[in-house]
Design a protein around this motif. Structure first.
Motif, PDB file in Angstrom:
ATOM      1  N   SER A   1       0.857  -1.123   0.115  1.00  0.00           N
ATOM      2  CA  SER A   1       0.004   0.049   0.071  1.00  0.00           C
ATOM      3  C   SER A   1       0.925   0.996  -0.078  1.00  0.00           C
ATOM      4  N   PHE A   2       2.192   1.176   0.366  1.00  0.00           N
ATOM      5  CA  PHE A   2       3.048   2.250   0.415  1.00  0.00           C
ATOM      6  C   PHE A   2       3.847   2.327  -0.939  1.00  0.00           C
ATOM      7  N   TRP A   3       4.363   1.166  -1.166  1.00  0.00           N
ATOM      8  CA  TRP A   3       5.305   1.094  -2.613  1.00  0.00           C
ATOM      9  C   TRP A   3       4.352   1.023  -3.866  1.00  0.00           C
ATOM     10  N   THR A   4       3.765   2.130  -4.322  1.00  0.00           N
ATOM     11  CA  THR A   4       2.869   2.178  -5.386  1.00  0.00           C
ATOM     12  C   THR A   4       3.473   2.902  -6.710  1.00  0.00           C
ATOM     13  N   GLU A   5       2.973   2.520  -7.621  1.00  0.00           N
ATOM     14  CA  GLU A   5       3.265   3.500  -8.964  1.00  0.00           C
ATOM     15  C   GLU A   5       3.017   4.576  -8.668  1.00  0.00           C
ATOM     16  N   GLN A   6       1.862   5.268  -7.911  1.00  0.00           N
ATOM     17  CA  GLN A   6       1.711   6.705  -7.774  1.00  0.00           C
ATOM     18  C   GLN A   6       2.647   7.288  -6.846  1.00  0.00           C
ATOM     19  N   LEU A   7       3.339   6.693  -5.894  1.00  0.00           N
ATOM     20  CA  LEU A   7       4.349   7.197  -4.937  1.00  0.00           C
ATOM     21  C   LEU A   7       5.398   7.743  -5.963  1.00  0.00           C
ATOM     22  N   PHE A   8       5.669   6.853  -7.082  1.00  0.00           N
ATOM     23  CA  PHE A   8       7.048   7.397  -7.906  1.00  0.00           C
ATOM     24  C   PHE A   8       6.545   8.328  -8.848  1.00  0.00           C
ATOM     25  N   LEU A   9       5.383   8.563  -9.220  1.00  0.00           N
ATOM     26  CA  LEU A   9       4.712   9.446  -9.972  1.00  0.00           C
ATOM     27  C   LEU A   9       4.923  10.776  -9.442  1.00  0.00           C
ATOM     28  N   ASP A  10       4.454  11.077  -8.219  1.00  0.00           N
ATOM     29  CA  ASP A  10       4.474  11.944  -7.373  1.00  0.00           C
ATOM     30  C   ASP A  10       6.035  12.437  -7.183  1.00  0.00           C
ATOM     31  N   GLU A  11       6.864  11.544  -6.904  1.00  0.00           N
ATOM     32  CA  GLU A  11       8.211  11.830  -6.648  1.00  0.00           C
ATOM     33  C   GLU A  11       8.839  12.567  -7.901  1.00  0.00           C
ATOM     34  N   LEU A  12       8.552  12.080  -9.176  1.00  0.00           N
ATOM     35  CA  LEU A  12       8.963  12.728 -10.182  1.00  0.00           C
ATOM     36  C   LEU A  12       8.191  14.053 -10.436  1.00  0.00           C
ATOM     37  N   ASP A  13       6.922  14.267 -10.076  1.00  0.00           N
ATOM     38  CA  ASP A  13       6.352  15.589 -10.309  1.00  0.00           C
ATOM     39  C   ASP A  13       7.143  16.479  -9.311  1.00  0.00           C
ATOM     40  N   ASN A  14       7.459  16.065  -8.186  1.00  0.00           N
ATOM     41  CA  ASN A  14       8.019  16.659  -7.150  1.00  0.00           C
ATOM     42  C   ASN A  14       9.332  17.107  -7.489  1.00  0.00           C
ATOM     43  N   LEU A  15      10.223  16.324  -8.126  1.00  0.00           N
ATOM     44  CA  LEU A  15      11.637  16.720  -8.551  1.00  0.00           C
ATOM     45  C   LEU A  15      11.568  17.868  -9.741  1.00  0.00           C
TER      46      LEU A  15
END
Length: 316
Positions: free
Chosen positions: A87-101
């Motif tokens: 529930s933590f390690w999801t595709e959405q987490l990494f999409l959010d990280e890319l947007d943040n960067l």
């Protein structure tokens, strides 16, 4: 010619992490000197090191390049206590990280993306969301669906010596994929279909070492190997959304790639503006196995130079 190199961290707010998180990045060239290329590494759970060869583009084509370690890996924040937490390690987490960067580096309105393997899956998903600043997409050695990936992997496994196949199945059935015998059998698969260079580049070894040191993300999202996928990525597919990718797209894979043509072809058939190049005598890491040609193909595509030869392509 040398290019300036800078590196640092950006804060990444992830309330469910239970601690402050940071994403580490490295920039080759001047971010204000052109449209930056952002590299998304694979895994999930690998590190940026094995993509360092694409930084050559900062010199050969004067295109600034951004590489980073995704959360949970490399120089970025590690979260070993989240092992097994799907529930933590999801595709959405990494999409959010890319947007943040992109936002924190100030390039959100003008950038391109190159994603390798899992990074290509992530990049394709990012592109389907129609981000306003994305100018072009490169999907390198990536599947359009994990169902196709696993079918391709099965056909490749069948090419291995029978004793190697038996060893792999024995440990997968027994749940002993952490045994050295299993890892040794995996190396035979990898030497044919992941990276055919011997010895391996130091940057690829560094990536392997990082995965061994902290396999949290890889084991949670994927599973113990490229061909034994038991995590949530097993059901991943982007096929139904590929028509939403509107930017010029370049597809790349290798002649002996575990990302066989069969896993790439949906991208070619369904993305409206697309070209495809296959590197001869390469497998899953043509950025090393055919480094000079890889940099040329990617750089020329981004600069809009000429027609890319290789596998069939349609105009952009």
């Amino acid at each position: 010619m040398t290019v300036p190199i800078t590196e640092g961290f950006v804060d990444f707010d992830v309330p469910s992490a239970g601690q402050p998180c940071k994403t580490w990045y490295k920039v080759f060239g001047d971010l204000n000197a052109g449209t930056p290329l952002v590299g998304l590494h694979g895994g999930p759970g690998a590190v940026h090191d094995y993509l360092l060869s694409i930084a050559d583009i900062a010199t050969t084509h004067k295109i600034p390049v951004v590489l980073y370690d995704q959360l949970g890996n490399g120089h970025s924040t590690h979260l070993r206590d989240k092992a097994g937490d799907t529930s933590f390690w999801t595709e959405q987490l990494f999409l959010d990280e890319l947007d943040n960067l992109l936002t924190r580096l100030g390039i959100k309105d003008n950038y391109t993306v190159l994603g390798h393997s899992w990074g290509g899956m992530l990049g394709a998903k990012h592109a389907t969301l129609s981000p306003k600043g994305l100018r072009a997409l490169i999907i390198s050695d990536s599947p359009a669906s994990m169902t196709l990936w696993l079918e391709a992997a099965a056909s490749l496994l069948a090419q291995l010596p029978q004793d190697v196949q038996d060893t792999l199945r024995k440990h997968e059935d027994a749940g002993t994929t952490d045994f050295q015998e299993y890892k040794d059998a995996m190396k035979i698969f990898n030497s044919r279909f992941v990276c055919r260079l011997d010895p391996l580049p130091e940057e690829v070894k560094a990536c392997d070492d990082a995965l061994d040191a902290d396999p949290t993300v890889y084991l949670t999202m994927n599973g113990p190997s490229e061909f034994h996928v038991i995590g949530p990525l097993k059901n991943w597919s982007i096929v139904d959304d590929l028509h939403k990718i509107r930017v010029p797209t370049l597809l790349l894979n290798g002649e002996f790639d575990e990302a066989k043509d069969s896993v790439v072809v949906p991208f070619f058939n369904l993305i409206p503006r697309v070209k495809w190049y296959t590197f001869p005598n390469s497998s899953h890491m043509p950025q090393w196995e055919a480094r000079t040609k890889y940099v040329q193909v990617v750089g020329d595509f981004l600069k809009g130079l000429g027609t890319i030869g290789g596998a069939s392509s349609q105009g952009l």
